[in-house]
Structures are given as structure tokens and as C-alpha cells.
Design an enzyme around this catalytic site. Structure first.
Site, mmCIF file in Angstrom:
data_model
loop_
_atom_site.group_PDB
_atom_site.id
_atom_site.type_symbol
_atom_site.label_atom_id
_atom_site.label_comp_id
_atom_site.label_asym_id
_atom_site.label_seq_id
_atom_site.Cartn_x
_atom_site.Cartn_y
_atom_site.Cartn_z
ATOM 1 N N LEU A 28 29.602 38.280 46.738
ATOM 2 C CA LEU A 28 29.733 39.957 46.147
ATOM 3 C C LEU A 28 30.955 40.591 46.023
ATOM 4 O O LEU A 28 31.207 41.628 45.627
ATOM 5 C CB LEU A 28 28.848 40.946 47.024
ATOM 6 C CG LEU A 28 27.372 40.742 47.026
ATOM 7 C CD1 LEU A 28 26.546 41.507 48.214
ATOM 8 C CD2 LEU A 28 26.947 40.961 45.610
ATOM 9 N N ASP A 29 32.319 39.797 46.482
ATOM 10 C CA ASP A 29 33.457 40.206 46.351
ATOM 11 C C ASP A 29 34.439 39.231 46.093
ATOM 12 O O ASP A 29 35.631 39.013 46.495
ATOM 13 C CB ASP A 29 34.055 40.834 47.642
ATOM 14 C CG ASP A 29 35.317 41.856 47.373
ATOM 15 O OD1 ASP A 29 35.725 42.110 46.145
ATOM 16 O OD2 ASP A 29 35.697 42.174 48.467
ATOM 17 N N LEU A 30 33.920 38.197 45.044
ATOM 18 C CA LEU A 30 34.807 37.042 44.533
ATOM 19 C C LEU A 30 36.033 37.677 43.548
ATOM 20 O O LEU A 30 35.705 38.345 42.631
ATOM 21 C CB LEU A 30 33.931 36.215 43.982
ATOM 22 C CG LEU A 30 34.438 34.682 43.614
ATOM 23 C CD1 LEU A 30 34.632 33.853 45.007
ATOM 24 C CD2 LEU A 30 33.614 33.869 42.722
ATOM 25 N N ASN A 62 40.489 37.050 47.419
ATOM 26 C CA ASN A 62 39.617 36.078 48.414
ATOM 27 C C ASN A 62 39.385 34.760 48.194
ATOM 28 O O ASN A 62 38.387 34.156 48.812
ATOM 29 C CB ASN A 62 38.183 36.828 48.189
ATOM 30 C CG ASN A 62 38.263 38.300 48.774
ATOM 31 O OD1 ASN A 62 39.268 38.601 49.718
ATOM 32 N ND2 ASN A 62 37.306 39.144 48.475
ATOM 33 N N SER A 95 34.723 44.548 44.136
ATOM 34 C CA SER A 95 35.935 45.162 43.772
ATOM 35 C C SER A 95 36.062 45.455 42.448
ATOM 36 O O SER A 95 35.659 44.565 41.398
ATOM 37 C CB SER A 95 37.073 44.213 44.063
ATOM 38 O OG SER A 95 37.272 43.928 45.426
#
Length: 191
Positions: free
Chosen positions: A100-102, A106, A141
Site C-alpha cells: 500500500l505504500d510502494l 520505500n 503516497s
């Protein structure tokens, strides 16, 4: 984060072991009583602190290599990094984990430029047969979120969309590149 969420996240991280996912080493949890003001009165309350410990990756994030022209990666290195990010993401999805925040920030790199997916703070661990979830909270993001995420829909495809954005940025050497038609031209210039 409440106890149930913390326990779920730690158990989720404990079952993840892959060369392209940052290694979870352990956690520390502590609670201390403190005197606090609550509605005009002094009360004793537990203040909890929790820390997660992961392996150290000295080469920093992939984001640094996309933003810094002097660090521009050669085609073979880009290909290797993209392939290994795909392998790590495929492994996570096989474990029923949606990141969910690749994003490049990260993805950390070790001494040999091996990418490792990190930051599972908002990841979702699906049940065995679950393929989607609906949420009221916006997760991810901006610039890397799949369009359906804005409607609160979470699926494995959300991570695939983010991966596509990362690949375009790596191939073009530019962040938030809008003109997809010119990606192949920039890719050829990379050599």
C-alpha cells in the site's frame, strides 16, 4: 496503534522472509505510568512505546538514485533492481500482504545494489481467501496510488500500479513523468 493492530503487524512481519524484503529482526514494547491532565484532573495513565527493528541497508533508498543525475543507474543495474523488486512484491502477494505504500523511498539498497522493500506501516495482511478490502482511510503516497485507492478500494493491483510508476521513473530517470510516449526515447538514451 492498539494492541491488536500491533500484534497483527508483528506477526505479519515475522512470517516474511525473502531476499528482496527488508529483514525484520525484532521489536521492543514498553509501557510506563505517567501523571497526565485529563479533563482538568490529574490521572495516572500508561504511555506505551513500541519500536520495530530491521536490518541496516547502507546504500540508502532507490529514491536517491532516481533524483540524483550523478548517481544515474546503468541499464543492467536498473533491470536487475526492477526484476528483484518484482520478485519481492510477488512474494509479499503470495503471503497475502498488500504493501500500500510502494515507492522508491520505500525500497532500500544493500552493498550489492540488491533492492529490499521496506516500510510496512500501512500494509494490509489479507486473510487467506481475501482479495480486496474497502476502507474510509486514504492509504499510500500521492503519485504512487492507484486510482481505485481514492475510492477506498484496496487490492493487490494497488501495488502493481505503484510498481509501474517506479519502473517508469527508473527508466526515465525522472520523477512524476507525465508524457508516457517519450518514455521509450528516454529509456534508449540510458543505454
Amino acid at each position: 496503534m492498539d494492541d491488536d493492530k500491533f500484534t497483527k503487524e508483528v506477526s505479519c512481519l515475522m512470517r516474511v522472509k525473502h531476499k528482496n524484503v527488508v529483514r525484520f529482526l525484532g521489536y521492543c514494547a514498553d509501557a510506563q505510568g505517567k501523571m497526565l491532565d485529563y479533563e482538568g484532573q490529574k490521572v495516572i495513565a500508561d504511555e506505551r512505546q513500541r519500536l520495530l527493528c530491521f536490518e541496516y541497508l547502507p546504500e540508502g533508498s532507490l529514491d536517491n538514485y532516481i533524483n540524483d543525475a550523478s548517481c544515474q543507474l546503468k541499464w543492467r543495474t536498473c533491470y536487475k533492481i526492477i526484476k528483484e523488486i518484482c520478485e519481492g512484491l510477488s512474494y509479499l502477494h503470495q503471503q497475502n500482504i498488500v504493501h500500500l505504500d510502494l515507492k522508491p523511498a520505500n525500497i532500500l539498497l544493500d552493498h550489492h545494489m540488491v533492492p529490499k522493500i521496506t516500510d510496512f506501516g500501512i500494509s494490509k495482511c489479507f486473510d487467506e481467501k481475501q482479495t480486496r478490502a474497502i476502507t474510509k482511510n486514504l492509504c499510500g503516497s500521492m503519485g504512487y496510488m492507484a486510482p481505485e485507492s481514492f475510492d477506498g478500494v484496496i487490492t493487490f493491483k494497488s501495488d502493481i500500479y505503484s510498481l509501474g510508476i517506479i519502473i517508469i521513473e527508473m527508466l526515465t530517470g525522472q520523477k512524476r513523468y507525465d508524457e508516457i510516449d517519450n518514455v521509450s526515447i528516454l529509456f534508449q538514451e540510458k543505454g
